[in-house]
Design a protein around this motif. Sequence first.
Motif, PDB file in Angstrom:
ATOM      1  N   ALA A 154      -0.672  13.987   7.246  1.00 45.50           N
ATOM      2  CA  ALA A 154      -1.222  14.859   6.194  1.00 45.50           C
ATOM      3  C   ALA A 154      -0.075  15.318   5.319  1.00 45.50           C
ATOM      4  N   PHE A 155      -0.282  15.256   4.011  1.00 45.59           N
ATOM      5  CA  PHE A 155       0.792  15.606   3.060  1.00 45.59           C
ATOM      6  C   PHE A 155       0.176  16.172   1.786  1.00 45.59           C
ATOM      7  N   ARG A 156       1.005  16.896   1.028  1.00 41.71           N
ATOM      8  CA  ARG A 156       0.522  17.525  -0.206  1.00 41.71           C
ATOM      9  C   ARG A 156       0.339  16.487  -1.307  1.00 41.71           C
ATOM     10  N   ASP A 157      -0.776  16.622  -2.041  1.00 42.53           N
ATOM     11  CA  ASP A 157      -1.061  15.714  -3.151  1.00 42.53           C
ATOM     12  C   ASP A 157      -0.028  15.921  -4.264  1.00 42.53           C
ATOM     13  N   ILE A 158       0.422  14.828  -4.867  1.00 45.42           N
ATOM     14  CA  ILE A 158       1.450  14.894  -5.909  1.00 45.42           C
ATOM     15  C   ILE A 158       0.911  15.521  -7.199  1.00 45.42           C
ATOM     16  N   ASN A 159      -0.399  15.511  -7.359  1.00 40.91           N
ATOM     17  CA  ASN A 159      -1.045  16.056  -8.563  1.00 40.91           C
ATOM     18  C   ASN A 159      -2.155  17.015  -8.129  1.00 40.91           C
ATOM     19  N   PRO A 160      -1.762  18.187  -7.596  1.00 39.55           N
ATOM     20  CA  PRO A 160      -2.743  19.060  -6.935  1.00 39.55           C
ATOM     21  C   PRO A 160      -3.829  19.586  -7.871  1.00 39.55           C
TER      22      PRO A 160
ATOM     23  N   CYS B 298       0.850  -1.201   0.000  1.00 36.18           N
ATOM     24  CA  CYS B 298       0.000   0.000   0.000  1.00 36.18           C
ATOM     25  C   CYS B 298       0.888   1.253   0.000  1.00 36.18           C
ATOM     26  N   LEU B 299       0.688   2.107  -1.010  1.00 36.85           N
ATOM     27  CA  LEU B 299       1.471   3.340  -1.149  1.00 36.85           C
ATOM     28  C   LEU B 299       1.405   4.208   0.108  1.00 36.85           C
ATOM     29  N   PHE B 300       0.207   4.392   0.643  1.00 38.84           N
ATOM     30  CA  PHE B 300       0.075   5.303   1.782  1.00 38.84           C
ATOM     31  C   PHE B 300       0.615   4.674   3.074  1.00 38.84           C
ATOM     32  N   CYS B 301       0.538   3.341   3.205  1.00 37.41           N
ATOM     33  CA  CYS B 301       1.181   2.693   4.360  1.00 37.41           C
ATOM     34  C   CYS B 301       2.695   2.906   4.296  1.00 37.41           C
ATOM     35  N   LYS B 302       3.257   2.925   3.081  1.00 36.50           N
ATOM     36  CA  LYS B 302       4.701   3.167   2.929  1.00 36.50           C
ATOM     37  C   LYS B 302       5.055   4.585   3.370  1.00 36.50           C
ATOM     38  N   MET B 303       4.143   5.522   3.218  1.00 43.20           N
ATOM     39  CA  MET B 303       4.377   6.885   3.716  1.00 43.20           C
ATOM     40  C   MET B 303       4.316   6.902   5.242  1.00 43.20           C
ATOM     41  N   VAL B 304       3.389   6.154   5.798  1.00 50.17           N
ATOM     42  CA  VAL B 304       3.273   6.081   7.261  1.00 50.17           C
ATOM     43  C   VAL B 304       4.533   5.455   7.857  1.00 50.17           C
TER      44      VAL B 304
ATOM     45  N   LEU C  46      -4.242  24.717  -2.752  1.00 50.46           N
ATOM     46  CA  LEU C  46      -3.996  23.858  -1.581  1.00 50.46           C
ATOM     47  C   LEU C  46      -4.688  22.522  -1.830  1.00 50.46           C
ATOM     48  N   HIS C  47      -3.920  21.446  -1.877  1.00 47.46           N
ATOM     49  CA  HIS C  47      -4.495  20.105  -2.019  1.00 47.46           C
ATOM     50  C   HIS C  47      -3.677  19.170  -1.129  1.00 47.46           C
ATOM     51  N   VAL C  48      -4.276  18.864   0.014  1.00 51.34           N
ATOM     52  CA  VAL C  48      -3.622  18.034   1.025  1.00 51.34           C
ATOM     53  C   VAL C  48      -4.454  16.770   1.215  1.00 51.34           C
ATOM     54  N   LEU C  49      -3.784  15.659   1.453  1.00 53.33           N
ATOM     55  CA  LEU C  49      -4.458  14.409   1.793  1.00 53.33           C
ATOM     56  C   LEU C  49      -4.216  14.112   3.265  1.00 53.33           C
ATOM     57  N   VAL C  50      -5.289  13.837   4.000  1.00 52.82           N
ATOM     58  CA  VAL C  50      -5.180  13.442   5.405  1.00 52.82           C
ATOM     59  C   VAL C  50      -5.503  11.958   5.480  1.00 52.82           C
TER      60      VAL C  50
ATOM     61  N   ILE D 178      -7.871   4.823   2.887  1.00 47.55           N
ATOM     62  CA  ILE D 178      -8.738   6.013   2.884  1.00 47.55           C
ATOM     63  C   ILE D 178      -7.944   7.295   3.098  1.00 47.55           C
ATOM     64  N   HIS D 179      -8.400   8.341   2.444  1.00 46.54           N
ATOM     65  CA  HIS D 179      -7.743   9.647   2.521  1.00 46.54           C
ATOM     66  C   HIS D 179      -8.789  10.727   2.338  1.00 46.54           C
ATOM     67  N   LEU D 180      -8.659  11.747   3.153  1.00 43.30           N
ATOM     68  CA  LEU D 180      -9.541  12.908   3.074  1.00 43.30           C
ATOM     69  C   LEU D 180      -8.830  13.965   2.248  1.00 43.30           C
ATOM     70  N   HIS D 181      -9.430  14.336   1.108  1.00 48.93           N
ATOM     71  CA  HIS D 181      -8.875  15.422   0.292  1.00 48.93           C
ATOM     72  C   HIS D 181      -9.279  16.751   0.925  1.00 48.93           C
ATOM     73  N   LEU D 182      -8.327  17.643   1.075  1.00 50.65           N
ATOM     74  CA  LEU D 182      -8.593  19.029   1.473  1.00 50.65           C
ATOM     75  C   LEU D 182      -8.175  19.906   0.302  1.00 50.65           C
TER      76      LEU D 182
ATOM     77  N   ALA E  69     -16.779   6.687  -7.659  1.00 48.40           N
ATOM     78  CA  ALA E  69     -16.416   7.965  -7.032  1.00 48.40           C
ATOM     79  C   ALA E  69     -15.001   8.392  -7.406  1.00 48.40           C
ATOM     80  N   GLY E  70     -14.256   7.492  -8.050  1.00 50.06           N
ATOM     81  CA  GLY E  70     -12.916   7.845  -8.508  1.00 50.06           C
ATOM     82  C   GLY E  70     -11.804   7.503  -7.541  1.00 50.06           C
ATOM     83  N   GLN E  71     -12.071   6.618  -6.573  1.00 44.65           N
ATOM     84  CA  GLN E  71     -10.983   6.236  -5.653  1.00 44.65           C
ATOM     85  C   GLN E  71      -9.913   5.468  -6.422  1.00 44.65           C
ATOM     86  N   SER E  72      -8.658   5.908  -6.275  1.00 48.39           N
ATOM     87  CA  SER E  72      -7.553   5.248  -6.979  1.00 48.39           C
ATOM     88  C   SER E  72      -6.500   4.689  -6.038  1.00 48.39           C
ATOM     89  N   VAL E  73      -6.473   5.173  -4.797  1.00 48.43           N
ATOM     90  CA  VAL E  73      -5.558   4.624  -3.796  1.00 48.43           C
ATOM     91  C   VAL E  73      -6.422   4.033  -2.677  1.00 48.43           C
TER      92      VAL E  73
END
Length: 114
Positions: free
Chosen positions: A27-33, A4-10, A37-41, A99-103, A92-96
């Motif tokens: 929380a980190f900035r989206d690679i394709n904003p 899992c990509l996001f587990c690797k970030m954790v 401001l486009h942050v994923l929590v 779960i992640h909250l887009h801000l 809904a377009g989930q690709s990862v």
Amino acid sequence: MDDCLFCKMVSGEITPDSVYEDDQVLAFRDINPQAPLHVLVIPKVHIATLNDLDDDQGPLLGHMMHTAIKIATGEGYAERGYRTVINCNAEAGQSVFHIHLHLLAGRPMHWPPG
Ligand code: 5GP
Ligand code: ZN
């Protein structure tokens, strides 16, 4: 979860452009904003989709939302406005699938979303 990509970030295997971290969330900035401001929590525990959220994980979801509110406020968007989104599964377009909250903030947004 190993692949899992996001587990690797954790775990620190991949280093994102972090804006906030505590014992429960990252929380980190989206690679394709999609906005200035486009942050994923994300939660630090692996939860694939909203459908996999346990009944007792409501407080974690609330903490993710409060984290987004604090980031939006800190970046100066509290009064101007911002949007929070969680996509669930294909339509809904989930690709990862962690779960992640887009801000999103910093530009006018339309409704309904595309
Ligand atoms: P979804 O489409 O699942 O709701 O959102 C996934 C988001 O993750 C997308 O906005 C995409 O740009 C972002 N993303 C995908 N891979 C990476 C990455 O390696 N680093 C970061 N920071 N964001 C990513
Ligand atoms: Zn994960």
